[in-house]
Scaffold this active site. Structure first.
Site, mmCIF file in Angstrom:
data_model
loop_
_atom_site.group_PDB
_atom_site.id
_atom_site.type_symbol
_atom_site.label_atom_id
_atom_site.label_comp_id
_atom_site.label_asym_id
_atom_site.label_seq_id
_atom_site.Cartn_x
_atom_site.Cartn_y
_atom_site.Cartn_z
ATOM 1 N N LYS B 78 44.271 -15.149 13.846
ATOM 2 C CA LYS B 78 43.085 -14.900 12.964
ATOM 3 C C LYS B 78 43.081 -13.645 12.573
ATOM 4 C CE LYS B 78 37.941 -15.443 14.044
ATOM 5 N NZ LYS B 78 37.033 -15.812 15.245
ATOM 6 N N SER B 153 33.847 -19.230 13.780
ATOM 7 C CA SER B 153 34.555 -18.490 12.595
ATOM 8 C C SER B 153 35.937 -18.737 12.721
ATOM 9 C CB SER B 153 34.099 -17.295 12.831
ATOM 10 O OG SER B 153 34.346 -16.644 14.249
ATOM 11 N N SER B 177 33.246 -19.612 18.735
ATOM 12 C CA SER B 177 33.966 -19.467 17.516
ATOM 13 C C SER B 177 35.503 -19.969 17.447
ATOM 14 C CB SER B 177 34.251 -17.991 16.996
ATOM 15 O OG SER B 177 33.118 -17.802 16.292
#
Lengths: 478, 484
Positions: B78, B153, B177
């Site tokens: 990420k 996210s 997330s």
């Protein structure tokens, strides 16, 4: 109407740790800009603070020296504001749960003792520095200082005049230097203070509206700034005006305080607990361990110097005002020096010479045992007290032992009566006029003859023998 | 089966037996990226050259007999995890060109085990969002239906794993997330206990809630990755000095008699009927495997979303103050210092980030602190106690991961409150600091994945992994792959 001032101080002391508060960078003063930085102290994304345990230990040490309660559980908090020298946009400080609470410092005022109470001591990190170029087109940021550990000591509003404030600061400086947590250098800013000042009619209990005074970077300026501010506030009130709560800056050049920002313009720091750090838990055993490492503090040392060595209060006060001086003294006494003799030589000669050279005791080349060596030479009559002063200066300059200097320069006292007698005779013979005046009753001339004898013997004649012989001769001639 | 569909354990086996080399595997993954990335948009930065190089050196090491736990495994990370020398943007304009001079602790650990970094994945800007639509570099699509969001996210990481653009990935989870997008993309997402994994190098959104975790194709891979990334780190004071068990070794153990709590408060109105049915089926399945379902109560659940949006935004308002144009990242010209600050932050941040900074700044302001921040902290304590009490009677708690399957792109962007509710089942887990895992437990009639969330006690990831593995072994959901 008579007014009195109410003053509280906030002192920032930079701690003598090797590294910064939350990273491993050095805290050395005066390096090239931004050479003592890392991702943590310049606030890069994703990095985290790690607490410097030594800094916590220094604050606990200070808390113990200042009679505070050390909190078993304290927390760091974030103080949020934007400024280019503040890389994270917040300063890690303490808010609700400081490391130390309460405590006091005793100051002496007109030979009576007054306790100035403390509110708290907390730990925080310093900001960097903004540097503005001459033309005013650019500003630069140096983050070498960012993250340096700072201790903030806050007093209660117990101070009533500028002199007390200065006394407090001097006493605090002595203690912090004694326990070796801060180098107390006001010029470099490692020891600095802000003051909250208000005035009120004498007899009134409620406090007046306060102003915060900043930028006082010497004892002299603290006194001047506070004097000015108190006068200013009294004048405003006497003229029927009102004091506004505000921050004011001391302007050294103009000798006045100037408004910097009002309460309405004051920052809302939005304090909240620092989520990147776990609470600081101080075990009683940790406090105990620090206690055992704590040196004897100036006040108790002073009392001990009076009782143990029979020194007058004035001597003891002077000798204990710096830890290094007190230790030098005790070392000399331990090496066999007579306390009063050592004290006299230190206060009369050593401190004077250091002062002239603008040097600290720590930088003194002369060792305590060497002074004792000198004292022994005087005691045993090898040199006179007068010669000793010259020898001492030489010792101070070169760090050599007294007997070496005495031998090398031929300063050994002459105690041979027949040798001295010859000189006495010679002086009396060569100064007939003075001799007659003496005989006519001008006894002050005795000193003149002694002086002449000493001049000829280059000060080496044993003064006791000189006096005896001279008196005998003068009587004989009568 | 396609090479890019391999799991970590499958790939390690193939490499170990000499059937497959790390370079072949990496090339296969990049071929897949080239084929589908245009549709998915999972990555912000693709690091092909360095990946091939890393695969080569993994190959050399394997020949030398040095066998890292992830030797030659292509993984995506990420883009809020700092990678030395590789730009780390947080999907924000303000960090568009930011190249960290340091490595996050987790990626350092992956490196030490010989992983191959395929690239940095898309996210909602600074991890603020539930759909990966709040990215300055465009939205990521759900591989099961590219007209839908992948969740967020960590939408980029989850979509990449699901679409075969990597073997596994890392994400971060502040309010769901990892788990929410894992559920919506049909993969396994684990949020470890707060303090289990070092946060050093994770760009902070809400420091007291953020936690890094694995996103994988099955439960075994999740345990393998958790083994690698866990542990106390001197660089993160909030990482816990607790022992790390071997999470792989608990897989396959009997779950007979384990008590599974079903919180009555989680049967909310507006719950998708299919999701509800699949979760109930999953619990029945666990019962058939010997687990004992029990009703539990988490009475303060209703306050979790509100408390979360106070605490997370308060911390964020402070964490994001450093992006001021002074030291790194975007700087906009301004008339004076204040103007430079304002222009930089106006241009650099997207609207959701601005909304949260404003909210958090307000909540911390003098005069409001007690009513908002302090109150929210008190609720957090109550929620923590709810879980403690529930865990006195059960070993794990099971819930849906999300109230509904993936929604359409743009469907909720105008309604932040609706968007916030998609994390309703995951948020209280972050507030309590306990671990949670989402595993696939079904597909809707529209062929959209559904996730089952299993929540464990503090530092008891073993129990949720054990149950998740038992469930997975008796179902085939995790084997389904999207057709692209």
């Amino acid at each position: 109407m008579q007014y009195e001032a109410v003053i509280g101080l906030e002192i920032h002391a930079q701690l003598l740790t090797d590294s910064k508060m939350f990273c491993g960078c050095s805290v050395k003063f005066g390096s090239e800009p931004n050479t003592q930085t890392c991702p943590v102290c310049i606030g890069m994304p994703g990095v985290l603070p790690v607490t410097n345990k030594n800094a916590i230990e220094y604050v606990i040490k200070t808390g113990l020296a200042l009679n505070c309660t050390v909190s078993p559980y304290s927390r760091f908090a974030r103080k949020n504001y934007f400024y280019p020298d503040l890389p994270k946009g917040y300063q890690i400080s303490q808010y609700e749960l400081p490391l130390c609470e309460g405590g006091y410092v005793e100051i002496t005022e007109d030979s009576s003792i007054k306790k100035i109470k403390l509110t708290r001591i907390h730990l925080e990190e310093d900001a960097g520095k903004n540097i503005h170029d001459g033309a005013g087109n650019y500003s630069f940021v140096d983050l070498n200082r960012a993250g340096t550990p700072l201790m903030e000591i806050v007093t209660e509003p117990d101070i009533r005049n500028p002199q007390e404030a200065v006394e407090f600061m001097k006493k605090l400086r002595t203690i912090l230097k004694y326990i070796n947590v801060c180098d107390v250098n006001m010029e470099q800013g490692s020891f600095r203070c802000d003051a909250n000042v208000s005035v009120r009619p004498v007899g009134q209990k409620e406090f007046g509206v306060k102003a915060e005074i900043k930028n006082m970077n010497s004892f002299k300026f603290i006194e001047k700034a506070l004097e000015y501010e108190i006068k200013r506030q009294v004048k405003v009130l006497k003229e029927g005006g009102r004091i506004i709560q505000e921050t004011r800056l001391w302007n050294t050049d103009r000798g006045i305080t100037e408004s910097m920002r009002s309460k309405e313009e004051a920052h809302d720091y939005r304090y909240f607990p620092e989520p990147d750090l776990v609470p600081v838990e101080v075990e009683p055993s940790w406090i105990e361990r620090i206690k055992t490492q704590l040196v004897e503090l100036p006040d108790s040392r002073l009392e001990r110097f009076i009782s143990q060595y029979g020194l007058p209060g004035h001597d003891a006060g002077l000798l204990t005002s710096e830890r290094a001086t007190a230790e030098w003294f005790e070392e000399a006494v331990k090496s066999g020096g007579d306390p009063k003799g050592v004290s006299n030589w230190m206060m009369g000669e050593l401190l004077r010479l250091l002062n002239e050279d603008n040097k600290q005791m720590e930088e003194c080349a002369l060792k305590p045992g060497q002074l004792v060596g000198l004292l022994n030479l005087i005691e045993s009559g090898v040199i006179s007290g007068k010669i000793a002063k010259t020898v001492f200066e030489e010792m101070y300059k070169t760090g050599r032992d007294a007997d070496v200097i005495v031998k090398k320069q031929g300063l050994i006292q002459v105690s041979d009566e027949s040798a001295i007698e010859k000189v006495v005779d010679e002086v009396l013979k060569n100064n007939q006029k003075e001799l007659e005046r003496f005989k006519a009753g001008d006894e002050k001339l005795l000193g003149f003859f002694v002086g002449q004898i000493m001049k000829i013997t280059k000060g080496k004649a044993n003064p006791k023998i000189v006096n005896e012989l001279l008196k005998k001769k003068l009587m004989e001639d009568n | 089966m396609e090479t890019y569909d391999l799991t970590i354990s499958g790939a390690l086996q193939a490499i170990g037996s000499g059937q497959l080399s790390p370079v072949e595997l990496t090339k296969a993954v990049f071929k897949r990226i080239e084929a589908v990335e245009g549709k998915i948009k999972a990555f912000v930065t693709i690091a092909k050259e360095s990946a091939i190089e890393q695969a080569r050196s993994a190959e050399i090491n394997i020949k030398k007999g040095v066998k890292g736990a992830l030797a030659g495994i292509p993984m995506a990370v990420k883009d809020n995890l700092c990678t030395e020398g590789i730009r780390t943007t947080c999907s924000s304009k303000i960090l568009e060109k930011f190249i960290p001079p340091y490595e996050s602790t987790v990626t350092k650990k992956l490196k030490e085990q010989g992983y191959v970094l395929t690239g940095k994945t898309n996210l909602d800007e600074f991890a603020m969002g539930s759909s990966t639509e709040n990215s300055a570099f465009g939205a990521t699509r759900n591989p099961w239906d590219t007209g839908r969001i992948p969740g967020g996210s960590s939408g980029g990481s989850c979509a990449a794993v699901s679409a075969g653009e990597c073997i596994a990935a890392l994400g971060s989870d502040t309010g769901g997330s990892i788990r929410q997008p894992a559920a919506l993309c049909g993969v396994v997402g684990l949020k470890p206990t707060y303090g289990r994994v070092s946060r050093y190098g994770l760009v902070a959104f809400a420091s007291s809630l953020d936690q890094i975790g694995p996103i994988t194709k099955d439960v075994r891979d999740s345990a393998i990755l958790l083994n690698v990334i866990s542990g106390h780190d001197l660089l993160d004071s909030t990482s816990a000095p607790v022992e790390v068990p071997d999470f792989v070794s608990v897989l396959g153990r009997d779950i007979k008699g384990m008590k599974i709590g079903i919180p009555k408060e989680f049967l909310i109105e507006g719950m998708d009927k299919e999701v509800d049915a699949f979760v109930r089926d999953a619990i029945k399945k666990l019962e058939s495997l010997g687990a004992v379902p029990l009703e539990v109560s988490l009475p303060h659940t209703g306050y979790a979303v509100a408390a979360y949006y106070i605490l997370a935004t308060s911390e964020a308002s402070s964490n994001l103050a450093r992006y001021d144009g002074v030291k790194y990242g975007l700087r906009a010209e301004g008339r004076d210092l204040m103007d430079m600050y304002m222009q930089t932050r106006a241009k650099g941040f997207g609207s959701e980030v601005k909304r949260r900074i404003i909210l958090g700044t307000y909540a911390l302001s003098s005069g409001y602190y007690d009513a908002y921040y302090k109150k929210a902290q008190q609720i957090r304590t109550l929620i923590k106690k709810d879980f403690q009490r529930a865990f006195e009677t059960v070993d794990v708690i099971a819930t849906p991961t999300t109230p509904a399957p993936a929604f359409k792109l743009g469907e909720k962007t105008e309604d932040p409150l609706q968007m916030y509710l998609s994390d309703i089942f995951t948020i209280s887990v972050n507030l309590a600091g306990v671990p949670g895992i989402s595993i696939p437990c079904g597909f809707t009639s529209g062929n959209l994945p559904v996730g089952l969330q299993l929540i464990g006690k503090h530092f008891d990831e073993e129990s949720i992994l054990k149950i998740a593995y038992a469930y997975e072994q008796s179902t085939d959901w995790h084997k389904k792959r999207p057709k692209l």
